[in-house]
Write a protein that holds these residues in place. Structure first.
Motif, mmCIF file in Angstrom:
data_model
loop_
_atom_site.group_PDB
_atom_site.id
_atom_site.type_symbol
_atom_site.label_atom_id
_atom_site.label_comp_id
_atom_site.label_asym_id
_atom_site.label_seq_id
_atom_site.Cartn_x
_atom_site.Cartn_y
_atom_site.Cartn_z
ATOM 1 N N GLU A 54 5.008 55.945 36.453
ATOM 2 C CA GLU A 54 5.624 55.430 34.989
ATOM 3 C C GLU A 54 5.852 56.852 34.162
ATOM 4 O O GLU A 54 6.813 57.057 33.343
ATOM 5 N N VAL A 89 9.179 58.152 36.926
ATOM 6 C CA VAL A 89 10.502 57.220 37.219
ATOM 7 C C VAL A 89 11.752 57.600 36.585
ATOM 8 O O VAL A 89 12.751 57.597 37.175
ATOM 9 N N VAL A 90 11.823 58.023 35.445
ATOM 10 C CA VAL A 90 12.873 58.373 34.860
ATOM 11 C C VAL A 90 13.709 59.603 35.138
ATOM 12 O O VAL A 90 14.827 59.544 35.443
ATOM 13 N N ALA A 103 14.315 52.314 33.539
ATOM 14 C CA ALA A 103 13.480 53.229 33.694
ATOM 15 C C ALA A 103 12.858 53.674 32.199
ATOM 16 O O ALA A 103 11.811 53.899 32.013
ATOM 17 N N GLU A 104 13.950 53.722 31.348
ATOM 18 C CA GLU A 104 13.507 54.328 29.945
ATOM 19 C C GLU A 104 12.852 53.133 29.193
ATOM 20 O O GLU A 104 11.905 53.485 28.387
ATOM 21 N N PRO A 122 9.187 51.755 32.283
ATOM 22 C CA PRO A 122 9.142 52.694 33.306
ATOM 23 C C PRO A 122 7.960 52.007 34.435
ATOM 24 O O PRO A 122 8.110 52.289 35.442
ATOM 25 N N ALA A 127 8.790 51.801 38.387
ATOM 26 C CA ALA A 127 8.134 52.451 39.204
ATOM 27 C C ALA A 127 7.401 51.591 40.291
ATOM 28 O O ALA A 127 7.579 51.870 41.463
#
Length: 120
Positions: free
Chosen positions: A55, A58-59, A88-89, A92, A96
């Motif tokens: 997490e 991942v972004v 992702a944002e 997350p 992930a």
């Protein structure tokens, strides 16, 4: 025509060998416009080597994927990567987990891709 009959006709001559050689020769010409995919995948693979997908990372990972995908061509439609970044944002940990399942699961790749598309 049955599969067996087709196979017999295809294998009695060298059609497959001829086709394969022509394909390999075509890949070496300027008309073959798919080499960029190998370059993108190589860069992404290098980037992901040793990279833990969680997490916290991942972004950054999906933004790197988004940056690498061209806005034209047949690789992946660039707008899909925008959705991936938004996911992702906003979630997350979930993304992930999905990416880890996509990359590291032992199930067949087709099933992993389909599962990712359905859940992602």
């Amino acid at each position: 025509m049955s599969y067996e009959v087709l196979q017999k006709h295809m294998l009695k001559d060298t059609y497959i060998d001829i086709s394969f050689r022509r394909y390999l020769a075509f890949k070496e010409t300027e008309a073959y416009d798919e080499a960029y995919k190998d370059e993108i995948l190589t860069r992404l693979n290098d980037f992901l080597q040793g990279q833990e997908i969680n997490e916290l990372t991942v972004v950054e990972i999906v933004k790197k994927i988004q940056k690498e995908i061209p806005s034209s061509g047949s690789f992946v439609h660039w707008s899909n990567t925008g959705d991936l970044v938004k996911h992702a944002e906003s979630r997350p940990l979930e993304l992930a987990e999905l990416l880890n399942q996509l990359y590291y699961s032992a199930i067949p790749v087709e099933e992993r891709i389909e599962g990712f598309k359905q859940r992602g």
